[in-house]
Design a protein around this motif. Sequence first.
Motif, PDB file in Angstrom:
ATOM      1  N   TYR A 146     -47.685  -8.548  38.977  1.00  0.00           N
ATOM      2  CA  TYR A 146     -47.866  -8.044  40.335  1.00  0.00           C
ATOM      3  C   TYR A 146     -47.916  -9.227  41.291  1.00  0.00           C
ATOM      4  CZ  TYR A 146     -49.623  -6.028  44.587  1.00  0.00           C
ATOM      5  OH  TYR A 146     -49.756  -5.669  45.903  1.00  0.00           O
ATOM      6  N   SER A 147     -47.055  -9.190  42.287  1.00  0.00           N
ATOM      7  CA  SER A 147     -47.003 -10.307  43.238  1.00  0.00           C
ATOM      8  C   SER A 147     -47.707  -9.941  44.538  1.00  0.00           C
ATOM      9  CB  SER A 147     -45.544 -10.654  43.541  1.00  0.00           C
ATOM     10  OG  SER A 147     -45.500 -11.451  44.705  1.00  0.00           O
ATOM     11  N   PRO A 148     -48.706 -10.734  44.916  1.00  0.00           N
ATOM     12  CA  PRO A 148     -49.332 -10.516  46.225  1.00  0.00           C
ATOM     13  C   PRO A 148     -48.376 -10.889  47.359  1.00  0.00           C
ATOM     14  CG  PRO A 148     -50.639 -12.020  44.852  1.00  0.00           C
ATOM     15  CD  PRO A 148     -49.318 -11.853  44.185  1.00  0.00           C
ATOM     16  N   VAL A 149     -47.360 -11.668  47.040  1.00  0.00           N
ATOM     17  CA  VAL A 149     -46.410 -12.104  48.063  1.00  0.00           C
ATOM     18  C   VAL A 149     -45.443 -10.961  48.403  1.00  0.00           C
ATOM     19  CG1 VAL A 149     -44.600 -13.777  48.634  1.00  0.00           C
ATOM     20  CG2 VAL A 149     -46.601 -14.495  47.297  1.00  0.00           C
ATOM     21  N   THR A 150     -44.878 -10.342  47.361  1.00  0.00           N
ATOM     22  CA  THR A 150     -43.921  -9.253  47.615  1.00  0.00           C
ATOM     23  C   THR A 150     -44.607  -7.891  47.599  1.00  0.00           C
ATOM     24  OG1 THR A 150     -43.425  -8.954  45.262  1.00  0.00           O
ATOM     25  CG2 THR A 150     -42.086 -10.568  46.460  1.00  0.00           C
ATOM     26  N   LYS A 151     -45.856  -7.857  47.131  1.00  0.00           N
ATOM     27  CA  LYS A 151     -46.642  -6.610  47.001  1.00  0.00           C
ATOM     28  C   LYS A 151     -45.958  -5.619  46.066  1.00  0.00           C
ATOM     29  CE  LYS A 151     -49.572  -7.353  50.689  1.00  0.00           C
ATOM     30  NZ  LYS A 151     -49.935  -8.728  50.290  1.00  0.00           N
ATOM     31  N   GLU A 152     -45.310  -6.149  45.052  1.00  0.00           N
ATOM     32  CA  GLU A 152     -44.594  -5.267  44.137  1.00  0.00           C
ATOM     33  C   GLU A 152     -45.027  -5.467  42.698  1.00  0.00           C
ATOM     34  OE1 GLU A 152     -40.113  -4.007  43.318  1.00  0.00           O
ATOM     35  OE2 GLU A 152     -40.338  -5.312  45.067  1.00  0.00           O
ATOM     36  N   LEU A 153     -45.055  -4.365  41.962  1.00  0.00           N
ATOM     37  CA  LEU A 153     -45.374  -4.419  40.541  1.00  0.00           C
ATOM     38  C   LEU A 153     -44.072  -4.454  39.751  1.00  0.00           C
ATOM     39  CD1 LEU A 153     -47.485  -4.080  38.181  1.00  0.00           C
ATOM     40  CD2 LEU A 153     -46.963  -1.643  38.296  1.00  0.00           C
ATOM     41  N   GLU A 154     -43.975  -5.398  38.809  1.00  0.00           N
ATOM     42  CA  GLU A 154     -42.781  -5.500  37.972  1.00  0.00           C
ATOM     43  C   GLU A 154     -43.162  -5.297  36.518  1.00  0.00           C
ATOM     44  OE1 GLU A 154     -40.860  -9.302  38.876  1.00  0.00           O
ATOM     45  OE2 GLU A 154     -41.646  -9.128  40.916  1.00  0.00           O
TER      46      GLU A 154
END
Length: 346
Positions: free
Chosen positions: A190-198
């Motif tokens: 989970y990236s706080p930068v893109t706010k997306e879960l991969e």
Amino acid sequence: MANIKDYAIVTLGSHTALQILKGAKDEGFKTICVCVKGKERPYKSYGVADEFIFVDSFKNFFEIEQQLIDRNAIMIPHGSFVSYLGWKKVQDIKMMHYGTKGILEWESDRNKERIWLGDAGLKQPRIFATPEEINCPVIIKFHGAKGGFGYFIANSTAEFYERIQNYPGDEGYVIQEYIVGVPVYSHYFYSPVTKELEVMGFDKRYESNADSIGRIAAKDQLDAGIRTSYTITGNMPLVIRESILPQVFEMGERVIEESRKLIDYKSGQPLTKGLYGPFCLEAILDPDLNFYVFEISARIVAGTNPYINGSPYTWLRYNEPMSTGRRVARDIKQAIEQDRLEEILG
Ligand code: ATP
């Protein structure tokens, strides 16, 4: 614009250090490997570290922390880091650290982890408070049993008492419902930068002797008096049925949402940044395709090691080799370049 050349990425030479350092190098960072003397061979041979700092034991980490601060280094924690320092000491780290430190208490404590996963709505194996309540196959897990050594299975209260006699232990244990199914370890980012879960990939473990017992007949197993142990020796790549993927995403999302409500041990306040970066849900998938999650790792797991050149799933998304280690470095790089470094440090 801030420049990644002003920073270094560091980790301890163990666990997933090869992919973390290689990934950081691929993203353009200077890399540092903190290594126990005599254990540097792989890190030298594979050329992943620009610099080595040696220690007698990882437990002496704090002796060299200032050197890392002087180099503007960002620590990527992994399983060995958390295990050698312990979650409590990690809270005292002053250098830049990728990930929310307070989360580590919640993943390290079986009871706390259960509350977190339960509040996230995940199915978990039942826990039996006393042996008298056993009414199905159970697995007895001793606290601090490194790599699942010495776990045993019992099918009834009587069998529990018979088998527990072989364990002298003052060590505590937990009696957990044994789920018949296959182990599936789901790797997330989970990236706080893109706010997306991969979803980065999946693995299953290669455990000795659990994965070898089936190679001999049941009678021979009994005659040889073999006791099952789950010493991890390696990890095997896995792809799962595509129709299960939505469920995997949902589980990861719920765990992240819930993590933002967990209470920080130090401040007594919710961990508002929550869980981010790499994490793993360790589950048994039963024949009805239910995931029974028995553990969460709130940091990179060794099950991502088969994917140094990327997994089938990262290939779909990136079209370039993307290990979990490299994904971490990219997150840090983007945060630096967007002047948002604070958001990814914990
Ligand atoms: P730790 O990280 O705490 O040392 P671990 O990650 O090695 O533990 P354990 O929870 O100790 O994992 O489990 C060891 C093995 O037992 C794994 O192969 C796992 O698949 C299996 N296992 C664990 N819990 C259950 C369960 N409730 N039912 C069936 N199998 C289980």
